[in-house]
Design a protein around this motif. Structure first.
Motif, PDB file in Angstrom:
ATOM      1  N   GLY A  40       0.802  -1.219   0.000  1.00 15.89           N
ATOM      2  CA  GLY A  40       0.000   0.000   0.000  1.00 15.89           C
ATOM      3  C   GLY A  40       0.834   1.267   0.000  1.00 15.89           C
ATOM      4  O   GLY A  40       0.311   2.360  -0.224  1.00 15.89           O
TER       5      GLY A  40
ATOM      6  N   TYR B 183      -6.868   0.492   2.946  1.00 15.10           N
ATOM      7  CA  TYR B 183      -5.604   0.698   3.656  1.00 15.10           C
ATOM      8  C   TYR B 183      -5.477   2.154   4.098  1.00 15.10           C
ATOM      9  O   TYR B 183      -4.758   2.467   5.047  1.00 15.10           O
TER      10      TYR B 183
ATOM     11  N   GLY C 213      -1.309   3.972   3.799  1.00 17.80           N
ATOM     12  CA  GLY C 213      -0.568   3.978   2.541  1.00 17.80           C
ATOM     13  C   GLY C 213       0.450   5.097   2.494  1.00 17.80           C
ATOM     14  O   GLY C 213       1.650   4.856   2.299  1.00 17.80           O
TER      15      GLY C 213
ATOM     16  N   ILE D  89      -4.416   0.734  -2.115  1.00 20.24           N
ATOM     17  CA  ILE D  89      -5.059  -0.519  -1.720  1.00 20.24           C
ATOM     18  C   ILE D  89      -6.357  -0.179  -0.998  1.00 20.24           C
ATOM     19  O   ILE D  89      -6.341   0.611  -0.037  1.00 20.24           O
TER      20      ILE D  89
END
Length: 257
Positions: free
Chosen positions: A151, A159, A163, A156
């Motif tokens: 990530g 996430y 990230g 993602i």
């Protein structure tokens, strides 16, 4: 069960971030121990000590101490103990991350200033604080490892703010590698695929990440904490003496698809 070997015999290492027997740092500690290293392990609070103690016992840790990375006095105490016991440090693994729940589960655009600051402090700047203290103890060179996730490189689902935080961690890894390289201190990140750990359980819809990894990864299987540990043992060994500033993926190839 990890195979026994001797390629880390005589090495002294600090493992930060063991939450329980199923955490990534526990897999790393087992691999280091199986390869002959002497270890120092830490636990965050007295409440968490009972979950980390079985790992410390299993790897016959020379040092087992509390460490809240937001407390400079506790960091200094751990390094003082290693200096007194060993006189040096050969490797360090930083496997910790945290973000307040509301900020973790919300959109990046909605992340609070306080939540972002906490996530960056615990997940990223703590690596800098540990590296600063490790540097003078790595008198013959050494290795510093941290743990990231894909990530950091791609968006993602769910996430969220972690990230950008992991992206900062990977950038910090590269800068530390350049700054510490003249002292033969190598700095690398490991990026495992999704694992069923306590930390991962805080991510919304984590089961979907697991299913995606199984389906799309070229090897069509999940990695394990012991496989991550095997990579960590290699990276802190002399086998990887020319590897620094790198992010090593242990994800069955999921990051390429």
């Amino acid at each position: 069960m990890l195979p026994k070997s001797e390629f880390l015999v005589g090495k002294k290492g600090l493992v930060v971030g063991v939450a329980n027997d199923h955490s990534i740092a526990a897999g790393c500690a087992r691999a280091f121990h199986a390869s002959g290293a002497d270890l120092a392990l830490t636990y965050q609070t007295e409440k968490s000590r009972k979950f980390v103690a079985p790992v410390a016992d299993a790897v016959e840790a020379d040092i087992f101490m509390p460490l809240d990375v937001t407390d400079d006095a506790q960091i200094d105490a751990v390094f003082d103990a290693m200096r007194a016991r060993w006189g040096r440090l050969d490797f360090l693994i930083h496997s910790i991350a945290f973000c307040p729940r509301d900020d973790l589960h919300g959109r990046v655009v909605d992340c609070s200033k306080q939540g972002f600051g906490i996530a960056m402090d615990v997940s990223v700047h703590s690596l800098i604080r540990l590296a600063r203290r490790a540097e003078p103890m790595m008198t013959d060179g050494g290795t510093i490892l941290t743990v990231s996730y894909h990530g950091a490189e791609r968006v993602i689902d769910n996430y969220n703010i972690m990230g950008p935080v992991k992206a900062a961690l990977e950038a910090t890894t590269r800068y530390l590698a350049v700054e510490l390289g003249p002292k033969n201190i190598r700095v690398n990140a490991m990026s495992p695929g999704p694992l069923q750990t306590r930390a991962a359980s805080g991510i919304d819809h984590f089961d979907a990440l697991i299913d995606d990894a199984k389906t799309r990864a070229p090897l069509h299987q999940l990695t394990t904490i012991d496989e991550v540990g095997a990579m960590a043992a290699c990276l802190v060994s002399d086998f990887a003496r020319s590897v620094t500033g790198n992010t090593a993926y242990i994800d069955g190839g999921h990051h390429v698809v």
